[in-house]
Structures are given as C-alpha cells and as structure tokens.
Scaffold this motif. Structure first.
Motif, mmCIF file in Angstrom:
data_model
loop_
_atom_site.group_PDB
_atom_site.id
_atom_site.type_symbol
_atom_site.label_atom_id
_atom_site.label_comp_id
_atom_site.label_asym_id
_atom_site.label_seq_id
_atom_site.Cartn_x
_atom_site.Cartn_y
_atom_site.Cartn_z
ATOM 1 N N LEU A 172 0.892 -0.946 0.163
ATOM 2 C CA LEU A 172 -0.016 -0.041 -0.179
ATOM 3 C C LEU A 172 0.907 1.193 0.046
ATOM 4 N N GLU A 173 0.619 2.108 -0.730
ATOM 5 C CA GLU A 173 1.484 3.546 -0.976
ATOM 6 C C GLU A 173 0.419 4.477 -1.106
ATOM 7 N N LYS A 174 0.677 5.526 -0.254
ATOM 8 C CA LYS A 174 -0.220 6.859 -0.313
ATOM 9 C C LYS A 174 -0.226 7.562 -1.426
ATOM 10 N N GLY A 175 0.965 7.627 -2.191
ATOM 11 C CA GLY A 175 1.007 8.588 -3.435
ATOM 12 C C GLY A 175 1.273 7.454 -4.373
ATOM 13 N N ALA B 195 11.765 9.664 -1.215
ATOM 14 C CA ALA B 195 13.338 9.427 -1.515
ATOM 15 C C ALA B 195 13.672 8.418 -2.624
ATOM 16 N N SER B 196 12.910 7.322 -2.656
ATOM 17 C CA SER B 196 13.500 6.402 -3.550
ATOM 18 C C SER B 196 13.405 6.827 -5.006
ATOM 19 N N GLY B 197 12.688 7.796 -5.393
ATOM 20 C CA GLY B 197 12.395 8.384 -6.823
ATOM 21 C C GLY B 197 13.705 9.313 -6.770
ATOM 22 N N ALA C 86 20.136 9.103 -5.767
ATOM 23 C CA ALA C 86 21.490 9.057 -6.785
ATOM 24 C C ALA C 86 21.633 7.545 -7.423
ATOM 25 N N GLY C 87 21.517 6.748 -6.595
ATOM 26 C CA GLY C 87 21.495 5.457 -6.886
ATOM 27 C C GLY C 87 22.951 4.785 -6.757
ATOM 28 N N MET C 88 23.870 5.615 -6.124
ATOM 29 C CA MET C 88 25.116 5.005 -5.757
ATOM 30 C C MET C 88 25.012 3.603 -5.051
ATOM 31 N N LEU C 89 25.797 2.575 -5.224
ATOM 32 C CA LEU C 89 25.973 1.685 -4.355
ATOM 33 C C LEU C 89 27.266 1.643 -3.690
ATOM 34 N N GLU D 100 -3.783 5.864 1.598
ATOM 35 C CA GLU D 100 -2.831 6.165 2.833
ATOM 36 C C GLU D 100 -3.267 5.414 4.178
ATOM 37 N N ILE D 101 -2.684 4.818 4.482
ATOM 38 C CA ILE D 101 -2.898 4.174 6.028
ATOM 39 C C ILE D 101 -2.783 5.198 7.319
ATOM 40 N N ASP D 102 -3.902 5.209 7.799
ATOM 41 C CA ASP D 102 -4.030 6.268 9.038
ATOM 42 C C ASP D 102 -3.855 5.539 10.308
ATOM 43 N N HIS E 173 17.023 3.903 6.522
ATOM 44 C CA HIS E 173 18.180 3.467 5.798
ATOM 45 C C HIS E 173 19.039 4.999 5.341
ATOM 46 N N PHE E 174 18.539 6.220 5.664
ATOM 47 C CA PHE E 174 19.355 7.422 5.636
ATOM 48 C C PHE E 174 19.939 7.487 3.881
ATOM 49 N N ARG E 175 21.155 7.552 4.000
ATOM 50 C CA ARG E 175 21.830 7.759 2.730
ATOM 51 C C ARG E 175 22.035 6.384 1.760
ATOM 52 N N ASN E 176 21.536 5.502 2.475
ATOM 53 C CA ASN E 176 21.927 4.222 1.859
ATOM 54 C C ASN E 176 20.821 2.996 1.454
ATOM 55 N N GLY E 177 19.647 3.799 1.441
ATOM 56 C CA GLY E 177 18.317 2.722 1.049
ATOM 57 C C GLY E 177 18.418 2.109 -0.184
ATOM 58 N N ILE E 178 18.921 2.646 -1.113
ATOM 59 C CA ILE E 178 19.009 1.910 -2.547
ATOM 60 C C ILE E 178 20.063 0.951 -2.204
ATOM 61 N N LEU E 179 21.122 1.182 -1.784
ATOM 62 C CA LEU E 179 22.121 0.059 -1.614
ATOM 63 C C LEU E 179 21.510 -0.850 -0.770
ATOM 64 N N LEU E 180 20.955 -0.629 0.178
ATOM 65 C CA LEU E 180 20.519 -1.849 1.055
ATOM 66 C C LEU E 180 19.174 -2.404 0.927
HETATM 67 P P1 FAD Z 1 10.673 6.378 0.618
HETATM 68 O O1 FAD Z 1 11.289 6.136 -0.801
HETATM 69 O O2 FAD Z 1 10.393 7.775 1.143
HETATM 70 O O3 FAD Z 1 9.260 5.406 0.830
HETATM 71 C C1 FAD Z 1 8.422 5.590 1.761
HETATM 72 C C2 FAD Z 1 7.162 5.328 1.298
HETATM 73 O O4 FAD Z 1 6.210 5.523 2.068
HETATM 74 C C3 FAD Z 1 6.770 6.770 0.378
HETATM 75 O O5 FAD Z 1 6.459 6.510 -0.967
HETATM 76 C C4 FAD Z 1 5.537 7.414 1.319
HETATM 77 O O6 FAD Z 1 4.489 7.991 0.334
HETATM 78 C C5 FAD Z 1 4.935 6.237 1.824
HETATM 79 N N1 FAD Z 1 4.083 6.542 2.895
HETATM 80 C C6 FAD Z 1 4.257 7.044 4.160
HETATM 81 N N2 FAD Z 1 3.415 7.246 4.874
HETATM 82 C C7 FAD Z 1 2.341 6.440 4.345
HETATM 83 C C8 FAD Z 1 1.121 6.147 4.943
HETATM 84 N N3 FAD Z 1 0.598 6.467 5.904
HETATM 85 N N4 FAD Z 1 0.285 5.165 3.949
HETATM 86 C C9 FAD Z 1 0.897 4.390 3.005
HETATM 87 N N5 FAD Z 1 2.062 4.912 2.556
HETATM 88 C C10 FAD Z 1 2.927 5.748 3.208
HETATM 89 N N6 FAD Z 1 20.528 5.800 -1.213
HETATM 90 C C11 FAD Z 1 21.420 5.116 -1.854
HETATM 91 O O7 FAD Z 1 21.632 3.989 -1.632
HETATM 92 N N7 FAD Z 1 22.425 5.522 -2.872
HETATM 93 C C12 FAD Z 1 22.111 6.752 -3.190
HETATM 94 O O8 FAD Z 1 23.007 7.223 -3.967
HETATM 95 C C13 FAD Z 1 21.272 7.613 -2.722
HETATM 96 N N8 FAD Z 1 21.119 8.854 -2.941
HETATM 97 C C14 FAD Z 1 20.175 9.747 -2.413
HETATM 98 C C15 FAD Z 1 20.060 10.873 -2.772
HETATM 99 C C16 FAD Z 1 19.177 11.785 -2.195
HETATM 100 C C17 FAD Z 1 19.098 13.437 -2.962
HETATM 101 C C18 FAD Z 1 18.131 11.345 -1.221
HETATM 102 C C19 FAD Z 1 17.056 12.037 -0.800
HETATM 103 C C20 FAD Z 1 18.423 9.908 -0.873
HETATM 104 C C21 FAD Z 1 19.384 9.024 -1.392
HETATM 105 N N9 FAD Z 1 19.526 8.075 -1.030
HETATM 106 C C22 FAD Z 1 20.508 7.073 -1.674
HETATM 107 C C23 FAD Z 1 18.730 7.367 0.085
HETATM 108 C C24 FAD Z 1 17.492 6.555 -0.268
HETATM 109 O O9 FAD Z 1 16.782 7.365 -0.911
HETATM 110 C C25 FAD Z 1 16.714 6.307 0.732
HETATM 111 O O10 FAD Z 1 17.276 5.784 2.199
HETATM 112 C C26 FAD Z 1 15.624 5.407 0.464
HETATM 113 O O11 FAD Z 1 14.721 5.675 -0.847
HETATM 114 C C27 FAD Z 1 14.495 4.994 1.540
HETATM 115 O O12 FAD Z 1 13.632 4.213 1.053
HETATM 116 P P2 FAD Z 1 12.230 4.080 1.440
HETATM 117 O O13 FAD Z 1 11.406 2.949 0.828
HETATM 118 O O14 FAD Z 1 12.465 3.774 3.291
HETATM 119 O O15 FAD Z 1 11.590 5.550 1.815
#
Ligand code: FAD
Ligand code: GLY
Length: 374
Positions: free
Chosen positions: A25-28, A34-36, A39-42, A170-172, A325-332
């Motif tokens: 389930l995704e709210k948008g 963040a994932s879109g 930069a995609g670095m590993l 959106e999950i509330d 996952h902060f700066r490394n969510g794509i990698l992890l």
């Molecule tokens: P998100 O991608 O934010 O996904 C969380 C999702 O949950 C969102 O789509 C949101 O809409 C949804 N959501 C929230 N609340 C609700 C709700 N109530 N109901 C339903 N859905 C909900 N990582 C790397 O490994 N390499 C990189 O080079 C890298 N570069 C980066 C550069 C930038 C500028 C940024 C901002 C981040 C970068 N990262 C990088 C980090 C990486 O983007 C994040 O760690 C990762 O995308 C986190 O993934 P996520 O799925 O946890 O979060």
C-alpha cells in the motif's frame, strides 16, 4: 506492507518470491518520495566508515545486485541500470587525504579492494577534475543503479509474482488487539492481516504513533540537480564529503546532494542548489558549460544512532519495521527485502540484531560524510 518506496517494494517482492500473500500500500505514487529522488550509488565502501555493523550488511547487499538486476529484468521488463564500475572517493585537503589513506588500509586489512591514487594518477584517469584535488581512493566494487527504475522494478516484479499493489491508499492507523497487530485502516476502512510491515521512510514514526509506538526517526532533506553534455564529463562516479557526481545514461550527470535535518518541506531552494552547484563546479569545472536539466529533492529517513530499524517490533506481535536507511536505502534494499521477508515467514535473521527496533540508542557523532551541510 505499508510504503511503496524501494524498501517496501523490495520487501513485497521478496515476500511474493517466498510465496506469501502480499498487499503493498502506497499513499502516493510508487517511488514518489526518497526512492525516486536518490542518486542510486551502491557506495558500500565510499559511504560507510567501514567500522560499524552497517558495513558488512552493505557489502552483502551490494553483492546481490548482479542477480537482482537479472531477476527484475526478467519479471518486470525494467532495466535497473546496474553498473559496477567503481567509485572514486576524493580528498580535497591534506587532512582528508590522510583519512582516506587510513580508510584504505583498514578496508584492505578486511580483504576489500581499495586503491590509493596520488593526484597526478587521479587526474590522468579523470581529466575533468579540477587540479585542486589532493588524491583519492578508487573503490572498484562500488557501483550504481537507476534508483527510480530499481524501486518500480521491485514493485512490478512483486505484482508479477502475485502481490497486490495499490497506489493512493494512505494508512492512517495500525489496528491492534491486545498486544497483536490485526491489520491497518485506510479512510476508516479496515484491511486485516496477521503481519504488518511499516516501510514508510521519513513518515514511519507518524504511522507507528497510531499504535502508540514511539520510533525516533526524522527526515533529512537532500536537493540534487542534473546537467547534460554531448561528451560525458565523467565515466565513473566521484564522491567527496560535500558533493558527488554520478554519470547516467545519455550524457546526464547527476549532482547531489544537500543535507537539511528535520524538515518535511520538499521545496527545491535557490540557496541549496546554488551552494551545491558551486561545490560541484569547483570539483568539475566543465559543469559550467553543461546544459542544465532539472533539480529535485527527497527526504532521507534518519535515526539518532545512524543505523536503520530492521526487524520485529518488541511491543506488538506481527509488526515489522524497516526504515531509517538514511543515505543508503537503494544500496540496502535487496538485503533488507530478503531478511525482512524471512522474518515475516517466521524465520530468523541473526545479522539483523544490531538493527532491531527498540534497541537502546547511542547518539551518532556528526562528521565525515554524514556531516550536516546545505
Ligand atoms: P521512501 O522512498 O520515502 O518510501 C516511503 C514510502 O512510504 C513513500 O512513498 C511514502 O509515500 C509512503 N508512505 C508514507 N506514509 C504512508 C502511509 N501512511 N500510508 C501509505 N504509504 C505511506 N541511497 C543510496 O543507497 N544511494 C544513493 O545514491 C542515494 N542517494 C540519495 C540522494 C538523495 C537526494 C536522497 C534524498 C536520498 C538518497 N539515498 C540514496 C537514500 C535513499 O533514497 C533512501 O534511503 C531510500 O529511498 C529510503 O527508502 P524508503 O522506501 O524507506 O523511503
Ligand atoms: N547517498 C547519497 C545521498 O544520500 O545524498
């Protein structure tokens, strides 16, 4: 699985692969946060300090990419743009050069590949760099992917394996009975499930608070931009403590990223982009003549001790958390998906112990690549 970023989508994919019945389930839009934006670095070696538990996990995840790229292409038709060409981690001062030499020695001791290059050798390999660089580490096993493609490919592959994927839900509320999760609610409608995985990135604390759970996590905004050149300025990613440049297909060069703690405002600011452009141009002067493409931002999910929360939540049976996952969510994302899916199926994942939600938190030191800058 709540949250359709790279983490939730990878978990849904791995659960579906394990033949579990999955609803994502995704709210948008999928990969709309963040994932879109990433930069995609590993950058398992370039972005971690090599000393904490994240280093091992990051290397394991990086090693999963060749296989994941193939699987996702076959199931989703999406090419995630996996490239294993390495990353150059550059020193701009003598102090940084010394720190990088030490980091190379440390990584070599652990059997990882890392090559220190003096300034002239570096400039002969990367002629687009400014003469002001002091030297750098070549980390041949780091690489990159296209982050939005990876995230969408996980979701599409999950659907191909039978998962149901719904956007704009959106999950509330997380629904509980006694100390057990029984599902979630969206728009007042219950959706029942014996297992709920919260993978909501920077919004995870908000979602968990509906079940009375406090999770210390906060957003760190990052702004980026891209330029295009006819002849690529760089063939390989370069990374410094204050900015990085990642060459993408079609002559695009992606430049990241600012760091701004604690804001949910995703506005791309003139000041943020100006500061980033100045740093990037000082490093790669040819950027001044490149064609402007676009600028964007995203919210990284961060935790007080700098480690993600991965695992079952001790307060509620059936609740799993995967965020921070902060700066490394794509990698992890591959390793997170695999291990959380194993836990959801009733298995064990001892390597997740340092990341368990509910652990006592030690405040992370600011510094190095995680320093706050804008
Ligand atoms: P998100 O991608 O934010 O996904 C969380 C999702 O949950 C969102 O789509 C949101 O809409 C949804 N959501 C929230 N609340 C609700 C709700 N109530 N109901 C339903 N859905 C909900 N990582 C790397 O490994 N390499 C990189 O080079 C890298 N570069 C980066 C550069 C930038 C500028 C940024 C901002 C981040 C970068 N990262 C990088 C980090 C990486 O983007 C994040 O760690 C990762 O995308 C986190 O993934 P996520 O799925 O946890 O979060
Ligand atoms: N990993 C790069 C960033 O978060 O900006």
């Amino acid at each position: 699985v709540v949250g359709g970023g790279v983490i939730g989508s990878s978990i849904a994919y791995h659960m579906a692969k394990n033949k579990m019945k999955v609803l994502l389930l995704e709210k948008g839009r999928l990969a709309g946060q963040a994932s879109g934006a990433a930069a995609g670095m590993l950058a398992a070696q370039a972005e971690t300090d090599g000393k904490g538990p994240l280093y091992q996990l990051a290397k394991e995840s990086r090693a999963m990419f060749p296989r994941i790229a193939e699987e996702l292409k076959e199931l989703s038709g999406i090419d995630i743009g996996w490239v294993s060409g390495g990353i150059y981690k550059l020193a701009l001062t003598a102090e940084e050069a010394e720190a990088l030499r030490q980091s190379a020695a440390f990584q070599l001791e652990r059997g990882d590949r890392a090559e220190w290059l003096e300034r002239q050798e570096l400039l002969s390999r990367l002629p687009a760099l400014s003469e002001t660089v002091c030297g750098g580490l070549f980390l041949p096993e780091d690489g990159q992917v296209s982050a939005p493609h990876l995230s969408l490919a996980f979701a599409k592959a999950a659907a191909a394996l039978g998962a149901e994927v719904r956007e704009f839900v959106e999950i509330d509320e997380i629904l509980c009975e006694h100390s057990r999760v029984i599902g979630v609610a969206a728009g007042g409608q219950p959706i029942y499930s014996g297992t709920v995985v919260v993978a909501c990135g920077a919004w995870s604390s908000r979602v968990l608070s509906s079940a009375g759970i406090e999770l210390a996590a906060y957003p760190v905004k990052g702004e980026c931009f891209s330029v295009v050149t006819h002849k690529a300025l760089l063939e390989t990613t370069v990374f410094t403590d204050s900015c990085y440049a990642v060459p993408k297909a079609g002559g695009r060069l992606l430049i990241g990223a600012t760091m701004e703690h604690g804001t949910f405002d995703r506005a791309v600011t003139a000041g943020g982009i100006a500061a980033l452009l100045a740093r990037a141009q000082a490093l790669i002067p040819g950027i001044a003549r490149a064609e402007w493409e676009q600028a964007w931002s995203g919210l990284r999910p961060q935790t007080p001790d700098g480690l993600p929360y991965l695992g079952s939540h001790p307060q509620l049976d059936g609740l799993l958390v995967a965020t921070g996952h902060f700066r490394n969510g794509i990698l992890l994302s591959p390793i997170t998906g695999r291990l959380i899916a194993e836990l959801a199926a009733g298995g064990e994942a001892a390597e997740l112990d340092p990341f368990r939600p509910g652990r006592p938190l030690t405040l992370r030191k600011e510094g190095g690549t995680i320093a706050s800058y804008h």
